[in-house]
Design a protein around this motif. Sequence first.
Motif, short mmCIF file in Angstrom:
data_model
loop_
_atom_site.label_atom_id
_atom_site.label_comp_id
_atom_site.label_asym_id
_atom_site.label_seq_id
_atom_site.Cartn_x
_atom_site.Cartn_y
_atom_site.Cartn_z
N LEU A 48 23.22 86.63 27.32
CA LEU A 48 23.70 85.35 26.75
C LEU A 48 25.14 85.07 27.17
N LYS A 49 25.97 86.13 27.16
CA LYS A 49 27.37 85.92 27.55
C LYS A 49 27.49 85.45 28.99
N MET A 50 26.59 85.92 29.86
CA MET A 50 26.63 85.46 31.25
C MET A 50 26.21 83.99 31.33
N ILE A 51 25.16 83.61 30.58
CA ILE A 51 24.72 82.21 30.61
C ILE A 51 25.84 81.30 30.13
N ASN A 52 26.59 81.78 29.14
CA ASN A 52 27.67 80.99 28.57
C ASN A 52 28.99 81.17 29.32
N ARG A 53 28.95 81.90 30.40
CA ARG A 53 30.12 82.15 31.25
C ARG A 53 31.27 82.84 30.54
N LEU A 54 30.95 83.66 29.56
CA LEU A 54 32.00 84.46 28.93
C LEU A 54 32.27 85.70 29.77
N ALA A 155 27.46 71.47 16.35
CA ALA A 155 28.25 70.28 16.00
C ALA A 155 28.27 69.20 17.08
N ALA A 156 28.44 69.57 18.33
CA ALA A 156 28.55 68.56 19.38
C ALA A 156 27.19 68.19 19.97
N ASP A 157 26.13 68.57 19.27
CA ASP A 157 24.77 68.20 19.65
C ASP A 157 24.41 68.61 21.09
N PRO A 158 24.66 69.86 21.44
CA PRO A 158 24.42 70.30 22.82
C PRO A 158 22.92 70.41 23.12
N PRO A 159 22.51 70.13 24.37
CA PRO A 159 21.09 70.27 24.71
C PRO A 159 20.62 71.73 24.76
N VAL A 160 21.57 72.65 24.92
CA VAL A 160 21.22 74.07 25.03
C VAL A 160 21.89 74.84 23.90
N LEU A 161 21.11 75.70 23.24
CA LEU A 161 21.66 76.57 22.20
C LEU A 161 21.43 78.03 22.58
N LEU A 162 22.49 78.80 22.56
CA LEU A 162 22.40 80.25 22.77
C LEU A 162 22.75 80.90 21.45
N MET A 163 21.83 81.68 20.90
CA MET A 163 22.05 82.23 19.56
C MET A 163 21.81 83.73 19.57
N PHE A 195 17.27 82.63 21.97
CA PHE A 195 17.57 83.24 20.68
C PHE A 195 17.39 84.75 20.79
N VAL A 196 18.42 85.48 20.45
CA VAL A 196 18.38 86.94 20.54
C VAL A 196 18.20 87.54 19.16
N THR A 197 17.28 88.48 19.07
CA THR A 197 17.11 89.20 17.80
C THR A 197 16.51 90.57 18.08
N HIS A 198 16.67 91.50 17.12
CA HIS A 198 15.90 92.73 17.24
C HIS A 198 14.77 92.73 16.21
N ASP A 199 14.64 91.58 15.50
CA ASP A 199 13.65 91.45 14.42
C ASP A 199 12.39 90.79 14.98
N PHE A 200 11.34 91.58 15.10
CA PHE A 200 10.11 91.10 15.73
C PHE A 200 9.49 89.92 14.95
N ASP A 201 9.54 90.00 13.61
CA ASP A 201 8.98 88.90 12.80
C ASP A 201 9.72 87.59 13.05
N GLU A 202 11.05 87.69 13.18
CA GLU A 202 11.84 86.50 13.47
C GLU A 202 11.46 85.95 14.85
N ALA A 203 11.26 86.84 15.79
CA ALA A 203 10.85 86.42 17.15
C ALA A 203 9.53 85.67 17.11
N ILE A 204 8.57 86.21 16.36
CA ILE A 204 7.24 85.59 16.26
C ILE A 204 7.35 84.21 15.61
N LYS A 205 8.20 84.11 14.59
CA LYS A 205 8.33 82.84 13.87
C LYS A 205 8.98 81.76 14.73
N LEU A 206 9.99 82.13 15.52
CA LEU A 206 10.81 81.11 16.18
C LEU A 206 10.43 80.84 17.63
N GLY A 207 9.81 81.80 18.30
CA GLY A 207 9.65 81.67 19.75
C GLY A 207 8.48 80.80 20.17
#
Length: 231
Positions: A48-54, A155-163, A195-207
């Motif tokens: 994610l940091k690479m995508i966001n150029r950090l 806030a700035a309504d970006p088309p891409v979200l990295l979480m 969206f990054v998580t180590h929670d498999f249930d969260e992954a199933i719900k959101l992906g």
Amino acid sequence: GATIQLDGLTKRYPGSPNPAVDNVTMEIKAGETVVLVGPSGCGKSTTLKMINRLIEPSSGRIRIGDEDVTDMDPVKLRRQIGYAIQSSGLFPHMTVAENIALVPKMVGWSKSKVKDRVEEMLDLVGLDPREFHDRYPRRLSGGQQQRVGVARALAADPPVLLMDEPFGAVDPITRDHLQDELIRLQHELHKTIVFVTHDFDEAIKLGDRIAVLRERSHIAQFDTPEAILTN
Ligand code: ADP
Ligand code: ADP
């Protein structure tokens, strides 16, 4: 949303024998939510940091839409990408409202539009503006800080979200609410979300699709939740 294309993406940190991320190629479609799930240390945050150029990739390419992230002007990049992280990343010397207003101001929104947006975002993440507008981050709980972090990312309504584990410290009821809000944003506003998580249930719900990662971000599986659950 916009398509995100990772092409042979690799990161070697100085002094480490193995790359943290090794030759990852992946396409995230416009309007799609891809969840990266995998054990701690497998390179999710680094990706994610690479995508966001950090941080700069050691090799490989990242494109958002038809533009190489490396060539993108920094203000344009901030307009394109909202970023929310586990530790919230709030600026301690700024109030909640100032933190949320940061990117909208930077990309040139009018004062009155920014003001309305701050209230709207606080409502969205379930924080009463009257109570939280002028607070400093150190006077918030960990979960409240994360919620402000999410508000700032949107806030700035970006088309891409990295979480990056954005709901890790949030209480279960609020987490459920924020997950539902995210699903709504995805369906109504067609955000492209990684969206990054180590929670498999969260992954199933959101992906829409889930990338199951092993060490060095090797992709073990990349498929819909349904397909992953039946395999
Ligand atoms: P994850 O987000 O999946 O937990 P990270 O991307 O944070 O994984 O880390 C991947 C690997 O890179 C880990 O082995 C971690 O220790 C290492 N790493 C992360 N950041 C740095 C850094 N700034 N310098 C050196 N090694 C790092
Ligand atoms: P988070 O994932 O919430 O950022 P981490 O503990 O993974 O928390 O990382 C905190 C900071 O330390 C990050 O800036 C990360 O790049 C850096 N970091 C993580 N692992 C290492 C490491 N092995 N060596 C040096 N820096 C690291």
